[in-house]
Design a protein around this motif. Structure first.
Motif, PDB file in Angstrom:
ATOM      1  N   UNK A  57     -10.450  14.631   1.295  1.00 27.31           N
ATOM      2  CA  UNK A  57     -10.461  13.720   0.134  1.00 27.31           C
ATOM      3  C   UNK A  57     -11.598  12.913   0.557  1.00 27.31           C
ATOM      4  N   UNK A  58     -12.039  13.014   1.759  1.00 31.06           N
ATOM      5  CA  UNK A  58     -13.482  11.969   1.966  1.00 31.06           C
ATOM      6  C   UNK A  58     -12.971  10.657   2.247  1.00 31.06           C
ATOM      7  N   UNK A  59     -11.810  10.388   2.675  1.00 32.92           N
ATOM      8  CA  UNK A  59     -11.172   9.122   3.207  1.00 32.92           C
ATOM      9  C   UNK A  59     -11.827   8.756   4.672  1.00 32.92           C
ATOM     10  N   UNK A  60     -12.411   7.482   4.766  1.00 31.34           N
ATOM     11  CA  UNK A  60     -12.848   7.119   6.018  1.00 31.34           C
ATOM     12  C   UNK A  60     -11.642   6.435   6.870  1.00 31.34           C
ATOM     13  N   UNK A  61     -11.110   6.980   7.669  1.00 33.15           N
ATOM     14  CA  UNK A  61      -9.838   6.355   8.386  1.00 33.15           C
ATOM     15  C   UNK A  61     -10.555   5.118   9.337  1.00 33.15           C
ATOM     16  N   UNK A  62      -9.858   4.029   9.059  1.00 37.35           N
ATOM     17  CA  UNK A  62     -10.384   2.964   9.788  1.00 37.35           C
ATOM     18  C   UNK A  62      -9.428   2.725  11.062  1.00 37.35           C
ATOM     19  N   UNK A  63      -7.797   3.004  10.836  1.00 37.79           N
ATOM     20  CA  UNK A  63      -7.103   2.752  11.861  1.00 37.79           C
ATOM     21  C   UNK A  63      -5.997   3.573  11.320  1.00 37.79           C
ATOM     22  N   UNK A  64      -5.306   3.694  12.798  1.00 40.36           N
ATOM     23  CA  UNK A  64      -4.121   4.600  12.518  1.00 40.36           C
ATOM     24  C   UNK A  64      -2.963   4.118  13.484  1.00 40.36           C
ATOM     25  N   UNK A  65      -1.781   3.512  12.761  1.00 39.81           N
ATOM     26  CA  UNK A  65      -0.976   2.521  13.646  1.00 39.81           C
ATOM     27  C   UNK A  65       0.738   3.197  13.525  1.00 39.81           C
ATOM     28  N   UNK A  66       1.161   3.368  14.668  1.00 43.42           N
ATOM     29  CA  UNK A  66       2.611   3.797  14.385  1.00 43.42           C
ATOM     30  C   UNK A  66       3.502   2.379  14.413  1.00 43.42           C
ATOM     31  N   UNK A  67       4.388   2.398  13.449  1.00 39.68           N
ATOM     32  CA  UNK A  67       5.017   0.974  13.166  1.00 39.68           C
ATOM     33  C   UNK A  67       6.320   1.343  13.686  1.00 39.68           C
ATOM     34  N   UNK A  68       7.041   0.003  14.010  1.00 37.75           N
ATOM     35  CA  UNK A  68       8.338   0.002  14.484  1.00 37.75           C
ATOM     36  C   UNK A  68       9.326   0.614  13.634  1.00 37.75           C
ATOM     37  N   UNK A  69      10.393   1.123  14.261  1.00 38.29           N
ATOM     38  CA  UNK A  69      11.405   1.502  13.119  1.00 38.29           C
ATOM     39  C   UNK A  69      11.955   0.613  12.264  1.00 38.29           C
ATOM     40  N   UNK A  70      12.355   1.173  11.220  1.00 35.68           N
ATOM     41  CA  UNK A  70      13.058   0.123  10.165  1.00 35.68           C
ATOM     42  C   UNK A  70      14.133  -0.397  10.761  1.00 35.68           C
ATOM     43  N   UNK A  71      14.328  -1.877  10.659  1.00 37.39           N
ATOM     44  CA  UNK A  71      15.547  -2.493  11.193  1.00 37.39           C
ATOM     45  C   UNK A  71      15.360  -2.705  12.686  1.00 37.39           C
TER      46      UNK A  71
END
Length: 86
Positions: A57-71
Motif C-alpha cells: 500500500x506504500x505505507x512507510x513503517x515508522x515503528x513496530x511494537x508488541x504491546x502487553x497482553x490485555x489485562x
C-alpha cells in the motif's frame, strides 16, 4: 486456538480510504503526522503478511511494537525509582 499478540504498527502520514479499508478488521487511529494500526497477530506468518500489506500500500513503517497482553500489567523497573522514598 492460538492466542494472538497485540501489535502497534506506526506508519508515516495519514492513511487513504483504500489503506484504511485494507485494515478494516483492525483499529486505525490517525495521530498526525502519523497513523497507528492496532492489530492482533496470531503468528510470525501473519505478522509478515501485515508488513507486506503495508509495503504493497506504500505505507512507510515508522515503528513496530508488541504491546502487553490485555489485562496484563507492564513490568516496572525493580531498581530504585527516583520518585519513591527509600
Amino acid at each position: 486456538n492460538m492466542a494472538s499478540v497485540r501489535y502497534e504498527f506506526r506508519v508515516s502520514g495519514l492513511m487513504s480510504d483504500r489503506a484504511r479499508d485494507a485494515f478494516s478488521d483492525m483499529i486505525v487511529q490517525p495521530v498526525p503526522p502519523e497513523s497507528i494500526i492496532y492489530a492482533h497477530v496470531v503468528d510470525e506468518a501473519h505478522l509478515r503478511e501485515l508488513l507486506a500489506l503495508c509495503s504493497a500500500l506504500g505505507l512507510e513503517l515508522v515503528s513496530l511494537q508488541q504491546l502487553p497482553a490485555a489485562g496484563g500489567s507492564v513490568a516496572r523497573d525493580a531498581g530504585g525509582d527516583p520518585g519513591r522514598s527509600a
